[in-house]
Design a protein around this motif. Structure first.
Motif, short mmCIF file in Angstrom:
data_model
loop_
_atom_site.label_atom_id
_atom_site.label_comp_id
_atom_site.label_asym_id
_atom_site.label_seq_id
_atom_site.Cartn_x
_atom_site.Cartn_y
_atom_site.Cartn_z
N SER A 22 0.84 -1.19 0.00
CA SER A 22 0.00 0.00 0.00
C SER A 22 0.88 1.25 0.00
O SER A 22 2.01 1.22 0.48
CB SER A 22 -0.88 -0.01 1.26
OG SER A 22 -1.72 1.10 1.29
N PHE A 35 -1.70 2.28 8.07
CA PHE A 35 -1.70 1.08 7.24
C PHE A 35 -2.47 0.03 8.02
O PHE A 35 -2.05 -0.36 9.12
CB PHE A 35 -0.28 0.59 6.94
CG PHE A 35 0.51 1.52 6.06
CD1 PHE A 35 0.23 1.64 4.72
CD2 PHE A 35 1.54 2.28 6.59
CE1 PHE A 35 0.96 2.49 3.89
CE2 PHE A 35 2.29 3.13 5.78
CZ PHE A 35 1.99 3.23 4.43
N SER A 175 5.30 4.25 1.48
CA SER A 175 4.98 3.01 0.77
C SER A 175 5.34 1.83 1.64
O SER A 175 6.49 1.69 2.09
CB SER A 175 5.74 2.93 -0.57
OG SER A 175 5.30 3.96 -1.43
#
Length: 181
Positions: A22, A35, A175
């Motif tokens: 993600s 996340f 990321s």
């Protein structure tokens, strides 16, 4: 073979042990990056980021599984080209402070950059270790090496990165990668 810090292998070929899970971006109006629902199918996790604070220099902290009670510990080493210093937190911290001072430079496109590893995140028999390498080029150039402990054996299913003050600027990008074991 895993490549240290996720750097590309010789010849520009990326290591296929890393899979993007993600990506999240700063908006300038929030100081939180979440996340969630992280799959337990990897050996380790890695966060590659560039970050800038929207207003003033601030710290960036990480918590796991929404836990903000005293289960974290941190150590860090800082170098600025002419001096070295070290810090450590005592036991029972409410988060792991990963970045000492996130950039708030008035210069366009100036950000901190770093790589954070969460080792054995899906294990239910080990406490979780974090290591981070990051730097900033601003009015003060620095490089940091940090390590942290999440003193829990519960598998990590969510990570939260929080600016201790203000917000992540729109230049910020986080990321999350899974590393195959």
């Amino acid at each position: 073979m895993l490549i240290p810090l996720g750097i590309l292998a010789g010849g520009g070929v990326a290591d296929t042990s890393f899979e993007l899970i993600s990506t999240a971006f700063g908006t300038g109006s929030s100081g939180v990056i979440d996340f969630t629902s992280i799959p337990a199918t990897y050996k380790h996790l890695q966060i590659r980021y560039t970050a800038k604070n929207s207003s003033s220099a601030t710290q960036m902290n990480i918590t796991m599984n929404g836990i903000t009670s005293g289960v974290y510990i941190r150590h860090s080493l800082l170098g600025n080209g002419s001096a070295v210093s070290a810090t450590a937190s005592s036991t029972s911290q409410t988060a792991i402070q990963l970045v000492e001072s996130m950039s708030n430079s008035g210069e366009a496109n100036t950000v901190n950059a770093g790589v954070i590893y969460i080792l054995d995140y899906s294990s239910t028999s080990k406490n979780k270790t974090i290591r981070a390498l990051y730097g900033m080029a601003d009015n003060i150039n620095r490089i940091y090496l940090s390590s942290g402990l999440y003193n829990q054996t519960t598998a990590v299913s969510s990570l939260t990165l929080t600016a201790s003050a203000n917000n992540f600027a729109a230049l910020s990008r986080f990321s999350l990668y899974g590393i195959k074991g």
